[in-house]
Design an enzyme around this catalytic site. Structure first.
Site, mmCIF file in Angstrom:
data_model
loop_
_atom_site.group_PDB
_atom_site.id
_atom_site.type_symbol
_atom_site.label_atom_id
_atom_site.label_comp_id
_atom_site.label_asym_id
_atom_site.label_seq_id
_atom_site.Cartn_x
_atom_site.Cartn_y
_atom_site.Cartn_z
ATOM 1 C CB SER A 12 -0.731 -0.039 1.365
ATOM 2 O OG SER A 12 -1.751 -0.983 1.535
ATOM 3 C CG HIS A 42 -2.906 -2.783 -3.080
ATOM 4 N ND1 HIS A 42 -3.755 -2.008 -2.107
ATOM 5 C CD2 HIS A 42 -2.019 -3.619 -2.591
ATOM 6 C CE1 HIS A 42 -2.929 -2.496 -0.910
ATOM 7 N NE2 HIS A 42 -1.660 -3.064 -1.403
ATOM 8 C CG HIS A 64 -4.877 -7.328 0.760
ATOM 9 N ND1 HIS A 64 -4.941 -6.710 -0.269
ATOM 10 C CD2 HIS A 64 -4.032 -7.026 1.519
ATOM 11 C CE1 HIS A 64 -3.739 -5.966 -0.113
ATOM 12 N NE2 HIS A 64 -3.261 -5.927 0.726
ATOM 13 C CE1 TYR A 66 -8.219 -5.388 1.949
ATOM 14 C CE2 TYR A 66 -6.527 -6.047 3.430
ATOM 15 C CZ TYR A 66 -6.925 -5.172 2.306
ATOM 16 O OH TYR A 66 -6.036 -4.469 1.893
ATOM 17 C CD GLU A 67 -8.073 -7.387 -2.321
ATOM 18 O OE1 GLU A 67 -8.463 -6.968 -3.488
ATOM 19 O OE2 GLU A 67 -7.050 -7.671 -1.991
ATOM 20 C CB ALA A 94 1.174 0.123 4.604
ATOM 21 C CG MET A 186 -4.804 -6.018 7.711
ATOM 22 S SD MET A 186 -6.232 -5.139 7.059
ATOM 23 C CE MET A 186 -6.363 -4.216 8.461
ATOM 24 C CB SER A 187 -0.083 -8.064 3.282
ATOM 25 O OG SER A 187 0.742 -7.320 3.661
ATOM 26 C CG ASN A 210 -0.846 2.870 11.296
ATOM 27 O OD1 ASN A 210 -0.747 2.358 10.488
ATOM 28 N ND2 ASN A 210 -1.617 2.383 12.177
ATOM 29 C CG HIS A 222 -6.782 2.719 3.219
ATOM 30 N ND1 HIS A 222 -5.909 1.823 3.134
ATOM 31 C CD2 HIS A 222 -7.037 2.836 1.614
ATOM 32 C CE1 HIS A 222 -5.365 1.437 2.141
ATOM 33 N NE2 HIS A 222 -6.309 2.051 1.049
HETATM 34 N N1 HPA Z 1 -3.309 -2.452 11.451
HETATM 35 C C1 HPA Z 1 -3.391 -3.351 10.311
HETATM 36 N N2 HPA Z 1 -2.884 -3.022 9.379
HETATM 37 C C2 HPA Z 1 -2.347 -1.903 9.005
HETATM 38 C C3 HPA Z 1 -2.083 -1.093 9.952
HETATM 39 C C4 HPA Z 1 -2.414 -1.320 11.322
HETATM 40 O O1 HPA Z 1 -2.426 -0.499 12.271
HETATM 41 N N3 HPA Z 1 -1.545 -0.015 9.345
HETATM 42 C C5 HPA Z 1 -1.297 -0.447 8.117
HETATM 43 N N4 HPA Z 1 -1.807 -1.477 7.830
#
Ligand code: HPA
Length: 249
Positions: A12, A42, A64, A66-67, A94, A186-187, A210, A222
């Site tokens: 990302s 993406h 992913h 989650y998709e 990320a 998540m990857s 973050n 996001h």
């Molecule tokens: N949590 C999960 N996935 C992420 C995060 C997060 O804080 N930041 C970027 N991808």
């Protein structure tokens, strides 16, 4: 497509790393037999070309869980890169940071992971592969040296992968800290598992975009993830450029 020794997966907000590559050819996810990428940030294509002294194929974007994809679909790009001749795989993502000394905007090289997705791309066969050193120790030493020489802060730590797509609750983040996680995303872990099963050497890097949920007064978004990823991308660009300046190790 030309044979490539190195596959690079761009997560990302990190797609701009592809600007480094002198591109020979481009293949969309669909042309390579993958599902299209639907997440903003993406792109969903492979770019084959030259980066310094190396032949590379960059995977711009990824699929992913989650998709709604299963672990096999999520890792189809890794099997495709391997078919194209990639023996080394560089993964980027990320991630939220759980480590008080690893602030957003910095990079973390994965030393290990927690696969908390509840699935594996190797399901369906007796694939009892060793997972003691998923992230290649020699590559890690090399990247640490190059980061130090370039003055780039490069932390090291454990990445925990959850399915998402919702971000974590503060209670989940406290649980992950107890489990030994330094970053959460998540990857990446399913791709690393698939790559190791194929005998590829793997290195992986998290752009810490973050503070994980509950660690600052801020809510997660996001857009923040994409924005911080874009701001931090030049650091990883420098590191990859330095690594690709040599053909070996
Ligand atoms: N949590 C999960 N996935 C992420 C995060 C997060 O804080 N930041 C970027 N991808």
């Amino acid at each position: 497509m030309t044979a490539a020794k190195t596959g690079i997966v761009l997560g990302s907000g990190l797609g701009s790393l592809a600007n480094l590559i002198e591109v020979y050819s481009e293949v969309s996810f669909e042309e390579a037999g993958l599902h299209p990428s639907l997440v903003s940030g993406h792109a969903g294509r492979f770019l084959a070309g030259r980066l310094g002294e190396r032949e590379v194929i960059a995977m711009q974007g990824r699929l992913h869980l989650y998709e709604g994809h299963d672990a096999k679909a999520v890792t189809a790009g890794i099997r495709w890169l391997h078919q194209q001749g990639a023996e080394t795989l560089i993964l980027t993502n990320a991630a939220g940071t759980l480590h008080p000394d690893h602030p957003p905007g910095h990079w973390m090289m994965l030393t290990d992971h927690l696969n908390l997705t509840g699935t594996s791309p190797l399901e369906g066969g007796p694939n009892f592969i060793d997972m003691s050193a998923v992230y290649d120790p020699r590559l890690r030493i090399r990247f640490s040296q190059l980061a130090e020489a370039a003055g780039l802060p490069l932390h090291e730590g454990v990445y925990a992968a959850l399915r998402g797509p919702q971000y974590e609750t503060p209670a989940e983040i406290r649980m992950l800290r107890t489990l030994g996680a330094d970053a959460v995303g998540m990857s990446t872990v399913l791709e690393a598992i698939q790559a190791r099963a194929l005998g590829m050497r793997v290195a992986a890097f998290s752009c810490l975009t973050n503070w994980a949920a509950g660690m600052s007064g801020e809510f997660l978004s996001h857009d923040e993830v994409i924005g911080t990823g874009a701001d931090a991308a030049p650091g990883m660009t420098e590191l990859l450029k330095a690594w690709c300046a040599q053909e070996t190790t």
